[in-house]
Structure formats: C-alpha cells, structure tokens
Design a protein around this motif. Structure first.
Motif, PDB file in Angstrom:
ATOM      1  N   SER A  79       1.204  -0.949   0.055  1.00 44.83           N
ATOM      2  CA  SER A  79       0.097   0.220  -0.127  1.00 44.83           C
ATOM      3  C   SER A  79       0.642   1.384  -0.091  1.00 44.83           C
ATOM      4  N   ARG A  80       1.597   1.369   0.954  1.00 48.65           N
ATOM      5  CA  ARG A  80       2.529   2.781   1.432  1.00 48.65           C
ATOM      6  C   ARG A  80       3.224   2.645  -0.326  1.00 48.65           C
ATOM      7  N   SER A  81       3.751   1.712  -0.838  1.00 55.15           N
ATOM      8  CA  SER A  81       4.733   2.130  -1.922  1.00 55.15           C
ATOM      9  C   SER A  81       3.441   2.466  -3.071  1.00 55.15           C
ATOM     10  N   SER A  82       2.437   1.708  -3.230  1.00 57.21           N
ATOM     11  CA  SER A  82       2.086   2.195  -5.104  1.00 57.21           C
ATOM     12  C   SER A  82       1.345   3.739  -4.205  1.00 57.21           C
ATOM     13  N   ILE A  83       1.223   3.868  -3.301  1.00 56.80           N
ATOM     14  CA  ILE A  83       0.430   5.079  -2.733  1.00 56.80           C
ATOM     15  C   ILE A  83       1.399   6.450  -2.819  1.00 56.80           C
ATOM     16  N   ARG A  84       2.753   5.536  -2.406  1.00 62.41           N
ATOM     17  CA  ARG A  84       4.099   6.833  -2.828  1.00 62.41           C
ATOM     18  C   ARG A  84       4.315   6.990  -4.402  1.00 62.41           C
ATOM     19  N   ALA A  85       4.234   5.701  -4.506  1.00 59.28           N
ATOM     20  CA  ALA A  85       4.206   6.037  -6.287  1.00 59.28           C
ATOM     21  C   ALA A  85       3.300   6.855  -6.911  1.00 59.28           C
ATOM     22  N   ARG A  86       1.974   6.699  -6.933  1.00 60.74           N
ATOM     23  CA  ARG A  86       0.922   6.621  -8.068  1.00 60.74           C
ATOM     24  C   ARG A  86       0.510   8.884  -7.132  1.00 60.74           C
ATOM     25  N   PHE A  87       0.068   8.983  -5.970  1.00 62.07           N
ATOM     26  CA  PHE A  87       0.320  10.124  -5.789  1.00 62.07           C
ATOM     27  C   PHE A  87       1.285  10.964  -5.908  1.00 62.07           C
ATOM     28  N   LYS A  88       2.550  10.180  -5.992  1.00 58.46           N
ATOM     29  CA  LYS A  88       3.775  10.795  -6.010  1.00 58.46           C
ATOM     30  C   LYS A  88       4.020  12.439  -4.841  1.00 58.46           C
ATOM     31  N   GLN A  89       3.758  11.659  -3.771  1.00 58.83           N
ATOM     32  CA  GLN A  89       3.838  12.445  -1.963  1.00 58.83           C
ATOM     33  C   GLN A  89       3.287  10.825  -1.245  1.00 58.83           C
ATOM     34  N   GLU A  90       4.567  10.969  -0.086  1.00 62.38           N
ATOM     35  CA  GLU A  90       3.627  10.498   1.247  1.00 62.38           C
ATOM     36  C   GLU A  90       3.028  11.255   1.756  1.00 62.38           C
ATOM     37  N   PRO A  91       1.083  10.463   2.644  1.00 61.72           N
ATOM     38  CA  PRO A  91       0.835  10.935   3.512  1.00 61.72           C
ATOM     39  C   PRO A  91       0.820  11.397   4.784  1.00 61.72           C
ATOM     40  N   ARG A  92       0.836  11.835   4.948  1.00 64.08           N
ATOM     41  CA  ARG A  92       0.547  12.593   6.976  1.00 64.08           C
ATOM     42  C   ARG A  92       0.310  11.002   7.389  1.00 64.08           C
ATOM     43  N   ASN A  93      -0.972  10.545   6.654  1.00 66.83           N
ATOM     44  CA  ASN A  93      -1.546   8.985   7.108  1.00 66.83           C
ATOM     45  C   ASN A  93      -2.105   7.958   6.426  1.00 66.83           C
ATOM     46  N   ILE A  94      -2.041   6.882   6.262  1.00 65.72           N
ATOM     47  CA  ILE A  94      -2.252   6.012   5.879  1.00 65.72           C
ATOM     48  C   ILE A  94      -2.958   5.074   7.119  1.00 65.72           C
ATOM     49  N   VAL A  95      -4.364   4.767   6.932  1.00 67.10           N
ATOM     50  CA  VAL A  95      -5.024   3.364   7.251  1.00 67.10           C
ATOM     51  C   VAL A  95      -5.337   2.416   6.001  1.00 67.10           C
ATOM     52  N   ILE A  96      -4.535   1.239   7.039  1.00 68.61           N
ATOM     53  CA  ILE A  96      -5.472   0.107   6.051  1.00 68.61           C
ATOM     54  C   ILE A  96      -6.640  -0.683   6.715  1.00 68.61           C
ATOM     55  N   GLY A  97      -7.848  -0.532   6.428  1.00 65.87           N
ATOM     56  CA  GLY A  97      -8.962  -1.686   7.036  1.00 65.87           C
ATOM     57  C   GLY A  97      -9.440  -2.952   6.170  1.00 65.87           C
ATOM     58  N   PHE A  98      -9.804  -3.565   6.794  1.00 68.11           N
ATOM     59  CA  PHE A  98     -10.849  -4.935   6.301  1.00 68.11           C
ATOM     60  C   PHE A  98     -12.179  -5.015   6.602  1.00 68.11           C
ATOM     61  N   ARG A  99     -12.845  -4.773   6.107  1.00 71.61           N
ATOM     62  CA  ARG A  99     -14.890  -5.236   5.992  1.00 71.61           C
ATOM     63  C   ARG A  99     -14.867  -6.644   6.460  1.00 71.61           C
ATOM     64  N   LEU A 100     -14.845  -6.811   7.562  1.00 75.91           N
ATOM     65  CA  LEU A 100     -15.778  -8.284   7.854  1.00 75.91           C
ATOM     66  C   LEU A 100     -17.638  -8.658   8.037  1.00 75.91           C
ATOM     67  N   PRO A 101     -17.916  -9.418   7.128  1.00 71.88           N
ATOM     68  CA  PRO A 101     -19.249  -9.464   7.286  1.00 71.88           C
ATOM     69  C   PRO A 101     -19.570 -10.115   8.444  1.00 71.88           C
ATOM     70  N   GLY A 102     -21.056  -9.504   8.667  1.00 72.67           N
ATOM     71  CA  GLY A 102     -21.238  -9.968  10.464  1.00 72.67           C
ATOM     72  C   GLY A 102     -21.936 -11.859  10.050  1.00 72.67           C
ATOM     73  N   LYS A 103     -22.760 -11.408  11.134  1.00 70.93           N
ATOM     74  CA  LYS A 103     -22.939 -13.140  11.263  1.00 70.93           C
ATOM     75  C   LYS A 103     -23.575 -13.709  10.799  1.00 70.93           C
ATOM     76  N   ASN A 104     -24.939 -12.941  10.458  1.00 71.55           N
ATOM     77  CA  ASN A 104     -26.094 -13.421   9.964  1.00 71.55           C
ATOM     78  C   ASN A 104     -25.649 -12.828   7.840  1.00 71.55           C
ATOM     79  N   GLN A 105     -24.504 -12.614   7.563  1.00 73.57           N
ATOM     80  CA  GLN A 105     -24.627 -12.838   6.313  1.00 73.57           C
ATOM     81  C   GLN A 105     -23.665 -13.402   6.062  1.00 73.57           C
TER      82      GLN A 105
END
Length: 105
Positions: A79-105
C-alpha cells in the motif's frame, strides 16, 4: 462596477479549476492504487484520500475481507509503495482496514 463583478466571477472560476483538477487527479490516483493492490493481493480495495492546502493528508485503503496469502506487513508495504508512486507524495497518514461480514451474512 460590472467590471469588478466580472473580474470576481472570473477569478473564482479560475481558482475553482485548480480544486477540480486536484480532485480529478486524486480520483485517478486512488483508482490506480486500487488496481495495483488488487493485482498484488487478489482483492481490490476501496481507496479514499484527503487533501489539505495541496498536501496529501490521509489515504484510506479498505479491503472487502482479509486478502488470503498476505500478511498485514506485506499489505502495508504494498500500500505504502503504491500510494507513494501514484500520488507522487507521502501522506501524513495511511489507514488500512478490512471489512468483515457480520454473522448473519
């Protein structure tokens, strides 16, 4: 008086073009990052971003589930490598998350 009004409208229009261009480029870059990560992990994430006064402040990468076969460290490095390459700058923060389905899904 009409000249002043016309000049004001013209200046506001030109100033707005910079913001529109920045947002258009940002969306393009976020899509490129999503494509890069999708190819590398097998799961294409949603990539959001925030700009403040021309500086990239935050990039959020959200996967739909946890990509198989990759550690969180590998996902972070990709993620960090792609963000740096594509946006051509380093952001102050990178947040990586994962959406997990609930029990009923």
């Amino acid at each position: 008086m009409k000249r002043l009004l016309l000049l004001t409208v013209l200046l506001l229009t030109v100033a707005g073009c910079g913001a529109v261009g920045t947002m258009t480029e940002g969306f393009k870059h976020s899509q490129e990052v999503a494509d890069d990560l999708g190819k590398a992990t097998g799961s294409k994430p949603f990539v959001g971003f925030n700009w403040n006064n021309g500086s990239l402040t935050n990039v959020t990468v959200t996967f739909d589930g946890i990509p198989a076969g990759r550690t969180t460290e590998e996902i972070a490095a990709l993620s960090r490598s792609s963000i740096r390459a594509r946006f051509k700058q380093e952001p102050r923060n990178i947040v990586i998350g994962f959406r997990l389905p609930g029990k009923n899904q």
